[in-house]
Design a protein around this motif. Structure first.
Motif, PDB file in Angstrom:
ATOM      1  N   ARG A  19      -5.307   2.153  -8.419  1.00  0.00           N
ATOM      2  CA  ARG A  19      -5.437   3.617  -7.825  1.00  0.00           C
ATOM      3  C   ARG A  19      -6.877   3.659  -7.254  1.00  0.00           C
ATOM      4  O   ARG A  19      -7.720   3.761  -8.209  1.00  0.00           O
ATOM      5  N   ILE A  20      -6.950   3.851  -6.035  1.00  0.00           N
ATOM      6  CA  ILE A  20      -8.165   3.677  -5.418  1.00  0.00           C
ATOM      7  C   ILE A  20      -8.461   4.960  -4.517  1.00  0.00           C
ATOM      8  O   ILE A  20      -7.655   5.421  -3.691  1.00  0.00           O
TER       9      ILE A  20
ATOM     10  N   ASN B  23      -2.734   3.600  -3.235  1.00  0.00           N
ATOM     11  CA  ASN B  23      -2.084   3.136  -4.578  1.00  0.00           C
ATOM     12  C   ASN B  23      -1.674   1.678  -4.114  1.00  0.00           C
ATOM     13  O   ASN B  23      -0.758   1.310  -3.086  1.00  0.00           O
ATOM     14  N   LEU B  24      -2.518   0.610  -4.314  1.00  0.00           N
ATOM     15  CA  LEU B  24      -2.490  -0.764  -4.051  1.00  0.00           C
ATOM     16  C   LEU B  24      -1.687  -1.637  -5.194  1.00  0.00           C
ATOM     17  O   LEU B  24      -1.824  -1.359  -6.524  1.00  0.00           O
ATOM     18  N   VAL B  25      -0.645  -2.360  -4.697  1.00  0.00           N
ATOM     19  CA  VAL B  25       0.206  -3.091  -5.814  1.00  0.00           C
ATOM     20  C   VAL B  25       0.336  -4.646  -5.309  1.00  0.00           C
ATOM     21  O   VAL B  25       0.575  -4.916  -4.033  1.00  0.00           O
TER      22      VAL B  25
ATOM     23  N   LEU C  79      -4.399  -2.354 -13.298  1.00  0.00           N
ATOM     24  CA  LEU C  79      -3.559  -2.109 -14.359  1.00  0.00           C
ATOM     25  C   LEU C  79      -2.590  -3.539 -14.284  1.00  0.00           C
ATOM     26  O   LEU C  79      -2.095  -3.907 -13.083  1.00  0.00           O
ATOM     27  N   VAL C  80      -2.476  -4.554 -15.308  1.00  0.00           N
ATOM     28  CA  VAL C  80      -1.483  -5.573 -15.202  1.00  0.00           C
ATOM     29  C   VAL C  80      -0.295  -5.191 -16.299  1.00  0.00           C
ATOM     30  O   VAL C  80      -0.499  -5.031 -17.227  1.00  0.00           O
ATOM     31  N   LEU C  81       0.814  -5.474 -15.586  1.00  0.00           N
ATOM     32  CA  LEU C  81       1.903  -5.485 -15.907  1.00  0.00           C
ATOM     33  C   LEU C  81       2.720  -6.790 -15.756  1.00  0.00           C
ATOM     34  O   LEU C  81       2.483  -7.532 -14.662  1.00  0.00           O
TER      35      LEU C  81
ATOM     36  N   LEU D  64       0.798  -1.214   0.214  1.00  0.00           N
ATOM     37  CA  LEU D  64       0.011  -0.146   0.079  1.00  0.00           C
ATOM     38  C   LEU D  64       0.938   1.063  -0.190  1.00  0.00           C
ATOM     39  O   LEU D  64       1.748   1.341   0.953  1.00  0.00           O
ATOM     40  N   ASP D  65       0.740   1.962  -1.083  1.00  0.00           N
ATOM     41  CA  ASP D  65       1.528   3.104  -1.285  1.00  0.00           C
ATOM     42  C   ASP D  65       3.011   2.727  -1.150  1.00  0.00           C
ATOM     43  O   ASP D  65       3.747   3.591  -0.461  1.00  0.00           O
ATOM     44  N   GLY D  66       3.514   1.625  -1.529  1.00  0.00           N
ATOM     45  CA  GLY D  66       5.024   1.363  -1.379  1.00  0.00           C
ATOM     46  C   GLY D  66       5.328   0.681  -0.103  1.00  0.00           C
ATOM     47  O   GLY D  66       6.431   0.125  -0.156  1.00  0.00           O
TER      48      GLY D  66
END
Length: 718
Positions: free
Chosen positions: A197-198, A133-135, A188-190, A69-71
């Motif tokens: 982005r929420i 920003n969730l990754v 967003l898929v990479l 979350l946010d890095g």
């Protein structure tokens, strides 16, 4: 199971090193369903470079699964596993700079079952909208489970491809294997990551559902769940309900015993495998994380212990093992005609490590197969199925007589065929697991005391089957073989100057004189004479053997004793349960019942400190030295015969002895006072379904058919 082995291995040898520790500072969370399991930290993350991962059919698919979350990594608050196949991780976003509290709750709900599904929920508990920003970082390596277990999974062998809402990863070395990762909520898929982005309004929630689907032979595996369905509607939950509804129910006044039995039922249900390639017959995998496969010894003993729940598990195990029974001589896999396999593996490294998918290097699975066949028959297995398995039982006994008895002395012994195989091939299969009172490792070939007990019981089992099927000549022959073995065993293994059986005879036929828990298996199988058993009870009751939490594998007075070892002073729950069952077989001897109750009480107290789930083993320190018991760092949990051990305790203390073909049921309870009343409902014994209520040394049985002979009138034990 395949034990840790700290000896220097031969190139490509089985057992190359002790399993690497899996857990981090916060502990390891394991969820499992059949041949699928996932290991992560307490936050739900799978970090690269660790033994964590999502595994399917003996191969690690996902080697990285990290939520940020946010890095930043979210802070773990709690983790719960409501069933063996599901986990809920409760976390929070790290507080903003200068703040002590966070207002964003993060919940990860994870489920496995021929795939993985994770639902991530963000809940905004604050008064302002929260931007996030969730990754999710994802990677795969497709390495064999053996490589992960031994800490040599070094290569990152996946090619990643992003297309639309799907991330695909393919094995570089085998393009037919892969996985896909898809998610809801428009990520967003990479290559290597999914991100969102929420903005979460105050008091509201945001959710995404992420699904991992394996690919084998270029075909996608269908997971046991659907998108959007609740946990209770999923395939694993339905399978567990079916397992529970078809099984007997056991409850007790003692809340600890009831909770442990509930966990036993859940874990055995999750460890059950019904592989399509094996006719969907059920059997139990040995244990997570490293033994999620069919193991001859483990699966047979677990099925034996689980008979009060479901005889079908024993039947499925026997049928599956009979299909893979040895047909030829192969030194690499140690296959021999009639031999029951040690383990069956599906991973890409199986051929290198095992010599093939099937490895046969076990000395005890073959007689245990014959024992279980007769026992399943007694508990109501279909007669036609049992008859069909008789040739496999006879082939097993032919192996016992031939390949098993290497030198023709009437005892079954082992010596590995090549330097690739297991050095020790009994249940204590670590390289130093069999040693004498001074601590010297026994030289092969080795004839174990408990194995002679299994063979004795196997001959008697085959005799009983022959009686039941109208073959008196075979019955007489088998009983004669059992009687002769019992006499020879007493002469060769009993150590009168010490008062216990040698753990083994070594390659020179000299007794290996350490005092071990193996001798208690000789009580369980009935090969011990009353005179010898009376002396054994006194030695097993000593503080050097009874840790206070169960029976040590090796007496603290022996030279190789180490309470932190795998087999030389640790406590194995299944081993203690077998000892309890053995003691209660000799309940008429002074001290036997008291010791059985003491060992069982200690074992259940240990279970309470492990969250109600008994692990594969734990350290053997004395209870007055360390309480609660000290965990063993690489112990499997859940592990099949540890999970099933409480069932054997209940069966043994009930004195439960059915014989469905003869329409008889014996119940002679010696229940520990702490248990209070124990109720066993819907016990299926062939055509009969009975209910048993017991307390102390009395029992009542309801539902027994009119043509059956019921329990004898209740009377004090002994």
């Amino acid at each position: 199971m395949t034990a840790p082995d700290s000896a220097e291995p031969a190139p490509g040898a089985l057992n190359a090193g002790e399993p690497v520790p899996v857990g981090g500072a916060g502990g390891t969370v394991t969820i499992v369903e059949g041949s699928t399991f996932c290991l992560s930290d307490a936050a739900g993350d799978i970090q690269p470079g660790t033994a964590y991962g999502f595994f399917f059919r003996d191969s690690r698919l996902v080697s990285r699964w990290e939520l940020r979350l946010d890095g930043q990594a979210p802070h773990p608050l709690s983790v719960r596993t409501p069933e063996a196949f599901a986990a809920r991780f409760v976390l929070r976003r790290p507080p903003r700079d200068g703040r002590t509290d966070s207002t964003l709750l993060v919940v990860r709900d994870r489920l496995v079952g021929d795939g993985l599904r994770e639902t991530v929920t963000l809940a905004n508990l604050g008064r302002e909208a929260s931007a996030v920003n969730l990754v999710l970082h994802v990677d795969a390596d497709f390495v064999d489970l053996f490589a992960v277990k031994e800490g040599r999974a070094a290569h990152g062998g996946a090619d990643a491809h992003a297309a639309g809402d799907e991330l695909s990863l393919r094995d570089r070395s085998n393009g037919s294997r892969g996985l896909s990762v898809t998610a809801s909520a428009d990520p967003l898929v990479l290559p290597g990551a999914l991100s969102w982005r929420i903005v979460v309004p105050p008091g509201e929630k945001w959710t995404t559902e992420i699904v991992v689907q394996p690919t084998l032979a270029n075909r996608r595996v269908r997971p046991q769940f659907h998108r959007g369905e609740g946990l209770e509607s999923s395939g694993p939950a339905r399978r567990l309900r079916a397992w529970r509804s078809g099984s007997s129910a056991i409850i007790a006044d003692d809340p600890l015993l009831t909770a442990v039995l509930r966990r036993t039922e859940s874990d055995l249900g999750a460890l059950r495998i019904e592989d399509r390639s094996m006719g969907r017959r059920p059997f139990v995998a040995a244990g997570a994380p490293w033994f999620m496969a069919l193991f001859g010894r483990d699966s047979l003993l677990t099925a034996w212990m689980a008979l009060p729940l479901d005889v079908g598990l024993a039947v499925g195990t026997l049928q599956t093992l009979a299909e893979s029974q040895g047909r030829r001589v192969d030194p690499i896999t140690e296959e021999e005609p009639g031999r029951i396999l040690h383990e069956l593996r599906w991973g890409p490294d199986s051929a290198r490590v095992l010599g093939g998918s099937h490895y046969y290097g076990t000395i005890d699975a073959t007689p245990l197969f014959v024992m279980l066949l007769a026992e399943a028959w007694r508990w109501g297995a279909d007669e036609a199925v049992v008859r069909k398995l008789l040739p496999a039982a006879d082939a097993a006994l032919s192996w016992v007589d031939g390949y098993g008895d290497r030198d023709g002395d009437g005892f079954v012994e082992y010596q590995r065929a090549t330097d690739r195989g297991l050095l020790n091939q009994g249940w204590k299969d670590s390289f130093d697991g069999i040693n004498d009172a001074e601590g010297r490792v026994a030289a092969a070939p080795v004839a174990l005391c408990e194995v002679q007990g299994y063979v004795h019981a196997a001959w008697l089992a085959r005799a009983e089957l022959a009686d039941g099927f109208g073959d008196p000549a075979t019955a007489a022959h088998c009983r004669s073989r059992a009687d002769g073995l019992r006499r020879r065993f007493a002469e060769a293994f009993w150590l009168p100057e010490k008062g216990w059986y040698a753990v083994a005879l070594d390659g020179r036929k000299q007794p290996v004189d350490a005092l071990t828990s193996n001798v208690a298996h000789c009580l369980w199988t009935g090969i011990a004479t009353d005179e010898h058993a009376a002396t054994l009870v006194r030695h097993l009751a000593g503080a050097d053997m009874d840790s206070g939490y169960g029976l040590r594998t090796l007496s603290a007075a022996m030279g190789a004793y180490n309470p932190m070892s795998y087999h030389n002073g640790s406590v194995w729950p299944h081993d203690t349960a077998i000892a309890v069952a053995g003691l209660l077989r000799y309940a008429h001897l002074d001290g036997a019942v008291d010791l059985a109750q003491r060992l069982a009480t200690g074992l259940l107290d240990a279970a309470s400190s492990f969250g109600g789930r008994l692990p594969e083993l734990f350290c053997g320190f004395a209870r007055d030295e360390f309480s609660p018991p000290v965990p063993y760092p690489t112990s499997c949990s859940p592990q099949a015969w540890a999970s099933a051990a409480p069932l054997l305790l209940v069966r043994a203390f009930l004195g439960l002895d059915p014989h469905a073909p003869r329409r008889t049921l014996t119940v002679r309870p010696n229940l520990p006072p702490r248990w209070g009343r124990v109720e066993l409902s819907d016990l299926r014994l062939g055509p009969a379904t009975v209910h048993i209520d017991a307390e102390g040394d009395t029992a009542t049985v309801r539902g027994l058919p009119a043509d059956w002979t019921g329990p004898e009138p209740a009377h004090p034990a002994g």
